[in-house]
Design an enzyme around this catalytic site. Structure first.
Site, mmCIF file in Angstrom:
data_model
loop_
_atom_site.group_PDB
_atom_site.id
_atom_site.type_symbol
_atom_site.label_atom_id
_atom_site.label_comp_id
_atom_site.label_asym_id
_atom_site.label_seq_id
_atom_site.Cartn_x
_atom_site.Cartn_y
_atom_site.Cartn_z
ATOM 1 N N GLY A 114 1.036 -1.026 -0.087
ATOM 2 C CA GLY A 114 -0.040 -0.025 -0.450
ATOM 3 C C GLY A 114 0.687 1.398 0.144
ATOM 4 N N ASP B 275 0.095 -11.449 6.602
ATOM 5 C CA ASP B 275 0.998 -9.826 5.640
ATOM 6 C C ASP B 275 2.767 -9.459 6.152
ATOM 7 O OD1 ASP B 275 -0.401 -9.171 7.510
ATOM 8 O OD2 ASP B 275 0.325 -7.550 6.459
ATOM 9 N N ASN B 276 2.812 -10.558 7.078
ATOM 10 C CA ASN B 276 4.074 -9.550 7.831
ATOM 11 C C ASN B 276 5.327 -10.945 8.103
ATOM 12 O OD1 ASN B 276 3.016 -6.804 7.660
ATOM 13 N ND2 ASN B 276 2.805 -6.853 9.836
ATOM 14 N N ASP C 161 9.489 -6.081 7.999
ATOM 15 C CA ASP C 161 8.348 -5.020 7.909
ATOM 16 C C ASP C 161 8.189 -4.564 10.216
ATOM 17 O OD1 ASP C 161 7.050 -5.059 5.786
ATOM 18 O OD2 ASP C 161 4.931 -5.475 6.152
HETATM 19 P P1 AMP Z 1 1.345 -3.609 8.251
HETATM 20 O O1 AMP Z 1 0.044 -3.432 9.416
HETATM 21 O O2 AMP Z 1 2.904 -1.705 8.370
HETATM 22 O O3 AMP Z 1 2.131 -4.135 7.868
HETATM 23 O O4 AMP Z 1 0.678 -3.035 6.653
HETATM 24 C C1 AMP Z 1 -0.529 -3.430 6.694
HETATM 25 C C2 AMP Z 1 -1.416 -3.041 5.525
HETATM 26 O O5 AMP Z 1 -1.360 -1.431 5.398
HETATM 27 C C3 AMP Z 1 -0.647 -3.735 4.563
HETATM 28 O O6 AMP Z 1 -0.830 -3.500 2.960
HETATM 29 C C4 AMP Z 1 0.847 -1.644 3.885
HETATM 30 O O7 AMP Z 1 1.216 -1.186 2.575
HETATM 31 C C5 AMP Z 1 -1.067 -0.814 4.369
HETATM 32 N N1 AMP Z 1 0.035 0.455 4.843
HETATM 33 C C6 AMP Z 1 -0.144 0.515 5.725
HETATM 34 N N2 AMP Z 1 0.011 1.857 6.042
HETATM 35 C C7 AMP Z 1 -0.383 2.982 4.841
HETATM 36 C C8 AMP Z 1 -0.446 4.358 3.998
HETATM 37 N N3 AMP Z 1 0.068 5.095 4.844
HETATM 38 N N4 AMP Z 1 -0.385 4.097 3.041
HETATM 39 C C9 AMP Z 1 -0.842 3.102 2.585
HETATM 40 N N5 AMP Z 1 -1.227 1.411 2.778
HETATM 41 C C10 AMP Z 1 -0.735 1.628 4.052
HETATM 42 MG MG MG Z 2 2.991 -5.062 6.694
#
Ligand code: AMP
Ligand code: MG
Length: 518
Positions: free
Chosen positions: A103, A271-272, A281
């Site tokens: 994302g 996903d992590n 991550d």
């Molecule tokens: P995470 O909790 O960092 O592993 O992220 C979970 C999901 O949310 C993943 O698909 C990330 O790419 C997306 N994500 C987290 N923060 C952002 C952001 N600021 N903009 C876009 N996508 C995000």
């Molecule tokens: Mg992630």
């Protein structure tokens, strides 16, 4: 001028999305979507990892060249680079979350260095992608510093991890509601260039499996094995099973390593989880200060403590089961069961050997396991700093063990007074066992210090460096980066970086608990 040699296999060999806009959408039938980084106002190289740069064949001058800094900010695409975001799903906090994907990560492609090693490069915080859903695709300086420092800290501890090449300030502000209390503030933005042989996650396989897209799943499995596991030699029919067992083995080793150094990932969603068994991550992670298996750094997880320190091995296993489920159509059930059994066996054996080594005990026996368990029991009751305890334990004189050698590791005088006798008794057993082993104290001490780091990226240290960086002074980050380069060495003059958490940091945001907002 590109000194980097690109060979973008992921993009070339796996199907891509036909649409090229970054409009949020479900992406089916493809592993990646082409997407350009969104340029930033004023890119500035704040810090970089010399070791990672060297691995890519980049020296100081090459990294500071204006075109390179622009590329690391997403403002320029160098010859050979390919920019895309990948499609994955995942189980978050125990529930299937559907499509997630990169994302706010945009790949720059795959560099093959002089030694023939392949490194995927990606920018975290480079703007919106089809997988951004409602979010902005950006990252703040605070979390970028944390990712930059911790991935390098992990590497120097000898733990498999994704790496960080660079930390670039964007000159733009990013709005974040850090406490989720309806009071967002503007924070400085930043971009980390992350590097790993492969960023493929468990969730990459779960995604096509959840859509019953068996053809895509098979292609991704074949690709991953061919590109990322070339050492596997099983016959074609047996390859997926051998590969899954290898993923399980690597994940077991990673959990043993995290438990050894007191690292808490904080968001072990599928996903992590890296298919290579890398730490990946770095979000609301944290390091154990006082030894507490139920501690989690993640405010979102404070209630359930699903991802607390002590549960990480169980969660990794659960995640492997999800991966196994996703792969059930490319290998038989027995292969899934064998993989999980491999995880169990490797973890059990690994954790035992690791703890015995942490304590410097002579062998793996029931007596030694009992001594270790008794110590962990005491540690969790007494508020003792994990890192400092093990370094102090290495200094115990096995002929005349004295509790005062350990006293600095205690956070609280009352606990120390209450458990002092219990610790002294334990020390007597422990030392008796050491004497039976017959090893010289100096040899044991040296051996223990190769398992027990002197310096870890304590939460409050990272927070101090962040606060200085937010004021425009990056030197706290570079100093810390230098300290964590040699985590097992004494480093005279740098004792302050080994100091246990000061009282003011006990419940300060960023030092004890962290939000996911990054
Ligand atoms: P995470 O909790 O960092 O592993 O992220 C979970 C999901 O949310 C993943 O698909 C990330 O790419 C997306 N994500 C987290 N923060 C952002 C952001 N600021 N903009 C876009 N996508 C995000
Ligand atoms: Mg992630």
């Amino acid at each position: 001028m590109s000194v980097l040699n690109f060979d973008n296999r992921f993009m070339r060999e796996l199907p891509g999305d036909a649409e090229t806009s970054n409009r949020p959408r479900p992406v089916a039938g493809a592993c990646w979507s082409p997407v350009d980084p969104t340029p930033v106002s004023a890119p500035k190289l704040l810090a970089y990892s010399p070791e990672m740069a060297a691995l890519l064949g980049l020296d100081h001058a090459a990294l500071h060249a204006p075109e390179m800094v622009e590329a690391l900010a997403g403002n320029r695409v160098l010859p050979g680079m390919a920019t895309y975001a990948t499609c994955y799903g995942g189980h978050q906090f125990g529930h299937w979350a559907g499509q997630l994907g990169d994302g706010r990560v945009i790949f720059l492609g795959e560099v093959v260095n002089r030694a023939g090693q392949r490194w995927e490069l990606q920018l975290k915080g480079a703007g919106r992608t089809p997988y951004s859903r409602g979010a902005d695709g950006r990252a703040v300086l605070r979390s970028s510093v944390r990712e930059f420092l911790c991935s390098e800290a992990m590497h120097h501890l000898g733990i498999p991890t994704t790496r960080a090449l660079s930390l670039v300030g964007t000159g733009d502000l990013v709005e974040r509601d850090m406490f989720y209390d309806g009071h967002p503030i503007d924070e400085p933005g930043a971009i980390v260039c992350r590097v790993a042989p492969s960023f493929i996650r468990f969730g990459h396989f779960e995604m096509p499996a959840s859509r019953s897209d068996l053809a895509l799943l098979r292609r991704l499995v074949d690709f991953t094995i061919a590109r990322d596991f070339p050492e596997l030699t099983a016959s074609p029919a047996q390859l997926p099973a051998a590969w899954f067992a290898e993923v399980c083995a690597r994940t077991a080793r990673l959990m043993v390593d995290w438990m050894r150094v007191g690292f808490v990932h904080g968001v072990m969603n599928t996903d992590n989880m890296s298919i290579l068994g890398l730490t990946i991550d770095f979000g609301p992670y944290g390091w154990i200060d006082d030894f507490d298996p139920s501690w989690t750094p993640n405010t979102t997880d404070a209630e359930g403590r699903r991802y607390c320190f002590g549960r990480q091995p169980v969660i990794a296993r659960w995640n492997l089961e999800r991966l196994g489920m996703a792969l059930k159509d490319v290998m038989d059930r027995e292969a899934v069961e064998n993989g999980i059994a491999t995880y169990d066996a490797m973890f059990e054996d690994g954790i035992l050997k690791m703890t015995i080594a942490k304590f410097g005990l002579p062998e793996i026996s029931q007596v030694d396991a009992d001594i270790v368990n008794a110590a962990f029991e005491l540690l969790s009751r007494a508020e003792v700093d994990m890192t400092e305890f093990f370094r102090s334990l290495a200094r115990i004189d096995s002929e005349a063990p004295n509790i005062m050698v350990l006293s600095d590791a205690f956070y609280d005088d009352v606990h120390f007074a209450a458990l002092r006798d219990a610790f002294q008794d334990w020390l007597a057993h422990y030392s008796a066992r050491l004497r039976q082993g017959g090893e010289l104290d100096a040899d044991r001490s040296a051996r223990m210090n190769t398992f027990n780091p002197r310096f870890v990226l304590r939460n409050y240290l990272a927070q101090q460096a962040i606060e200085r960086a937010e004021q425009g002074d990056i030197s706290g980050v570079t100093e810390l980066l230098d300290v964590i380069r040699r985590p097992y060495d004494e480093q005279p003059g740098r004792e302050a970086y080994a100091a246990k958490r000061p009282d003011w940091a006990r419940s300060k945001a960023g030092c004890s608990m962290l939000s996911c907002s990054s």
